[in-house]
Design an enzyme around this catalytic site. Structure first.
Site, PDB file in Angstrom:
ATOM      1  N   MET A 168     -13.238  10.892  71.311  1.00  0.00           N
ATOM      2  CA  MET A 168     -13.120  12.330  71.057  1.00  0.00           C
ATOM      3  C   MET A 168     -11.896  12.613  70.183  1.00  0.00           C
ATOM      4  O   MET A 168     -11.951  13.417  69.256  1.00  0.00           O
ATOM      5  CB  MET A 168     -13.020  13.109  72.375  1.00  0.00           C
ATOM      6  CG  MET A 168     -14.220  12.953  73.296  1.00  0.00           C
ATOM      7  SD  MET A 168     -15.800  13.381  72.543  1.00  0.00           S
ATOM      8  CE  MET A 168     -15.557  15.080  72.129  1.00  0.00           C
ATOM      9  N   GLY A 169     -10.796  11.944  70.485  1.00  0.00           N
ATOM     10  CA  GLY A 169      -9.574  12.135  69.711  1.00  0.00           C
ATOM     11  C   GLY A 169      -9.762  11.798  68.246  1.00  0.00           C
ATOM     12  O   GLY A 169      -9.186  12.443  67.366  1.00  0.00           O
ATOM     13  N   ARG A 170     -10.586  10.816  67.956  1.00  0.00           N
ATOM     14  CA  ARG A 170     -10.829  10.413  66.566  1.00  0.00           C
ATOM     15  C   ARG A 170     -11.679  11.420  65.818  1.00  0.00           C
ATOM     16  O   ARG A 170     -11.814  11.341  64.599  1.00  0.00           O
ATOM     17  CB  ARG A 170     -11.468   9.025  66.542  1.00  0.00           C
ATOM     18  CG  ARG A 170     -10.506   7.954  67.038  1.00  0.00           C
ATOM     19  CD  ARG A 170     -11.205   6.645  67.321  1.00  0.00           C
ATOM     20  NE  ARG A 170     -10.416   5.865  68.257  1.00  0.00           N
ATOM     21  CZ  ARG A 170     -10.134   4.584  68.101  1.00  0.00           C
ATOM     22  NH1 ARG A 170     -10.564   3.927  67.042  1.00  0.00           N
ATOM     23  NH2 ARG A 170      -9.431   3.955  69.004  1.00  0.00           N
ATOM     24  N   GLN A 215     -11.159  10.903  80.645  1.00  0.00           N
ATOM     25  CA  GLN A 215     -11.074   9.877  81.685  1.00  0.00           C
ATOM     26  C   GLN A 215      -9.974  10.251  82.658  1.00  0.00           C
ATOM     27  O   GLN A 215      -8.981  10.869  82.273  1.00  0.00           O
ATOM     28  CB  GLN A 215     -10.823   8.506  81.070  1.00  0.00           C
ATOM     29  CG  GLN A 215      -9.628   8.431  80.169  1.00  0.00           C
ATOM     30  CD  GLN A 215      -9.634   7.196  79.289  1.00  0.00           C
ATOM     31  OE1 GLN A 215     -10.403   6.282  79.481  1.00  0.00           O
ATOM     32  NE2 GLN A 215      -8.745   7.163  78.311  1.00  0.00           N
ATOM     33  N   GLU A 257      -8.691  21.994  78.687  1.00  0.00           N
ATOM     34  CA  GLU A 257      -8.168  22.901  77.655  1.00  0.00           C
ATOM     35  C   GLU A 257      -8.459  22.246  76.308  1.00  0.00           C
ATOM     36  O   GLU A 257      -7.649  21.494  75.790  1.00  0.00           O
ATOM     37  CB  GLU A 257      -6.664  23.093  77.851  1.00  0.00           C
ATOM     38  CG  GLU A 257      -6.290  23.501  79.254  1.00  0.00           C
ATOM     39  CD  GLU A 257      -4.915  23.014  79.671  1.00  0.00           C
ATOM     40  OE1 GLU A 257      -4.393  23.571  80.637  1.00  0.00           O
ATOM     41  OE2 GLU A 257      -4.370  22.085  79.046  1.00  0.00           O
TER      42      GLU A 257
END
Length: 197
Positions: free
Chosen positions: A108-110, A152, A133
């Site tokens: 998701m961060g990527r 996670q 958030e």
């Protein structure tokens, strides 16, 4: 403090010391964490004429938000620069001697999606869905689907059980038992109630 391994996580789940309900696929249990999925409820800020949010005024913060429930197999689109509250699909319950942290999945961060701004820490004794958030700090809109693994949870043992865990009558446990994304309850903070003192 020590982080629980997959072996210990499975043991604690089997014993009922940690509850994650439901886990529908054993693959959610990772080497030292459990993947959690996105629920179907979202809350976003409305465009309003008020110049800022003030925790000391009497306005109900819920009035600043709009709520949406996303249908199964339909996406929630989060655009660049947007912020939304969401919730985990799973309900989590911690014992008095375990703390947890929620981290975004690297996949998701990527994409430029963060799962929490500051509230990644979960106190011992907490029970409920976890409010996420979510922000899009990338340059492209991203589709998020209910049931998708987005974060996670990592568990750590404490040196001893908490004397007054989250949910204790002497604690400020405003989010205990939450079942959907919850707006800020900052107006219930003792320092706000006491006029900043």
């Amino acid at each position: 403090m020590a982080i629980l391994s997959d072996k210990d996580i499975k043991k604690y789940l089997d014993e009922g010391r940690i509850v994650i309900d439901p886990i529908t696929n054993e693959k959610q249990i990772q080497p030292s964490s459990v993947d959690l999925r996105l629920g179907d409820q979202f809350k976003g800020f409305k465009i309003i004429t008020k110049p800022y949010i003030d925790p000391f005024d009497n306005t109900d913060l819920e009035s600043y938000m709009s709520s949406i429930t996303v249908e199964e197999d339909k996406p929630f689109i989060i655009h660049p620069g947007e912020f939304t509250l969401a919730t985990t699909y799973e309900n989590v319950k911690l014992p008095d001697d375990i703390v947890a942290r929620v981290e975004g999945r690297s996949s998701m961060g990527r994409l430029g999606i963060t799962m929490h701004v500051t509230a990644g820490y979960i106190d011992p004794g907490f029970e409920g869905n976890i409010t996420l958030e979510i922000s899009n700090i990338g340059k492209m809109p991203v589709a998020l689907y209910p049931g998708q693994r987005v974060c996670q949870i990592v568990f750590e043992t404490m040196t001893s059980p908490s004397e007054k865990p989250y949910g204790h009558e002497d604690r400020d446990s405003k989010y205990m038992g939450q079942t959907g994304p919850q707006v800020s309850k900052i107006k219930e903070d003792f320092d706000i109630i006491n006029g900043g003192k």
